[in-house]
Design an enzyme around this catalytic site. Structure first.
Site, mmCIF file in Angstrom:
data_model
loop_
_atom_site.group_PDB
_atom_site.id
_atom_site.type_symbol
_atom_site.label_atom_id
_atom_site.label_comp_id
_atom_site.label_asym_id
_atom_site.label_seq_id
_atom_site.Cartn_x
_atom_site.Cartn_y
_atom_site.Cartn_z
ATOM 1 N N GLU A 148 0.923 -1.199 -0.106
ATOM 2 C CA GLU A 148 -0.114 -0.020 -0.244
ATOM 3 C C GLU A 148 0.929 1.275 -0.161
ATOM 4 O O GLU A 148 0.580 2.538 0.256
ATOM 5 C CB GLU A 148 -1.103 0.215 1.269
ATOM 6 N N ASP A 205 -12.810 -5.545 -2.032
ATOM 7 C CA ASP A 205 -14.012 -7.234 -1.765
ATOM 8 C C ASP A 205 -15.267 -6.187 -0.858
ATOM 9 O O ASP A 205 -15.305 -4.956 -0.885
ATOM 10 C CB ASP A 205 -13.010 -7.816 -1.037
HETATM 11 N N1 ADE Z 1 -9.465 -4.372 3.787
HETATM 12 C C1 ADE Z 1 -10.071 -5.313 2.867
HETATM 13 N N2 ADE Z 1 -11.021 -5.850 3.374
HETATM 14 C C2 ADE Z 1 -11.455 -6.207 3.960
HETATM 15 C C3 ADE Z 1 -12.260 -6.403 4.887
HETATM 16 N N3 ADE Z 1 -13.440 -7.207 3.904
HETATM 17 N N4 ADE Z 1 -12.755 -6.492 6.051
HETATM 18 C C4 ADE Z 1 -11.750 -5.651 6.304
HETATM 19 N N5 ADE Z 1 -10.153 -5.110 6.017
HETATM 20 C C5 ADE Z 1 -10.559 -5.088 5.430
#
Ligand code: ADE
Length: 234
Positions: free
Chosen positions: A13, A200
């Site tokens: 990142e 996601d």
């Molecule tokens: N970072 C990226 N996706 C995530 C998720 N589903 N829960 C917590 N941190 C995240």
């Protein structure tokens, strides 16, 4: 020149920003490596905090104490909590809340830190405006949203947990550091912004989607963060 602190939880990142820096000096503190130097003619310190709220809070305090950071930007990825926010899109924080703070037994609403006035930590409005504009310029193929981000020491990967966080907080995205950075910055009176690209949907497909879309999402967030630094006053 004022110092801009840039935090990413993971190396991927921040590596895209570190590569572009000049006159770099590295300082180790609390097992973190702080890359101090020049980026887009601005004085910056770029650092990988590590994952989770404790790492993020410590990192923010060091940026302020040791490097005199007057602005804190967090770049990274998150799970979407809003059907309109798709994988690849960007969420710019309005305010940050800790979804795993729970003193309900003492009569506090979920997320409220006992004996603190604020329920959530508000991101800087001027930084928000610059970020939205910059995102439209450098990431025209995706949508940019402004909304609440809910942080917790939890990778959210179940529909039931996601639903509970949405119902409780009405957040747009969930991740694991933003609220700690926001709280630390708030306590020090330092303006901050959390920038998150969606990797996601924080549901049953999150683990697989995360692996598939992580790199593309990070690219969107890095591109935006770099443009923001270009646009900020020195
Ligand atoms: N970072 C990226 N996706 C995530 C998720 N589903 N829960 C917590 N941190 C995240």
């Amino acid at each position: 020149m004022r110092c801009i602190g840039v935090i990413g939880a993971m190396e991927a990142e921040v590596s895209g920003l570190k590569e572009k820096m000049q006159d770099v000096q590295v300082t180790r503190k609390a097992s973190m490596e702080f890359y101090e130097g020049i980026l887009a003619d601005k004085k910056v310190v770029v650092v990988k905090s590590g994952i989770g709220k404790v790492n993020a809070g410590i990192c923010t305090q060091i940026l302020i104490d040791l490097f005199g950071a007057e602005v804190i930007i967090n770049t990274g990825i998150a799970g979407s909590l809003n059907n309109a926010v798709n994988i690849g899109d960007i969420v710019i924080s309005t305010d940050l809340v800790q979804h795993d703070m729970d003193a309900v037994g003492f009569g506090y609403p979920k997320g409220q830190i006992p004996q603190m006035e604020e329920f959530s930590f508000r991101a800087d409005e001027a930084l928000r405006r610059i970020a939205v504009q910059a995102c439209r310029e450098v990431n025209p193929e995706i949508e940019v949203f402004e909304g609440r981000i809910a942080s917790g020491d939890q990778f959210v990967s179940s529909q039931a947990i996601k639903d509970a966080i949405v119902k409780e907080f009405g957040a747009y995205a969930t991740e694991m550091e933003g609220a700690a950075i926001g709280q630390a910055a708030y306590l020090n009176g330092v303006p901050f912004l959390i920038i998150r690209a969606i990797s996601d949907k924080a549901d049953g497909s999150a683990t697989v989607d995360y692996s598939t879309f992580e790199a593309a999402a990070i690219e969107h967030s890095i591109r935006l963060t770099y443009r923001m630094i270009q646009d900020l006053q020195a």
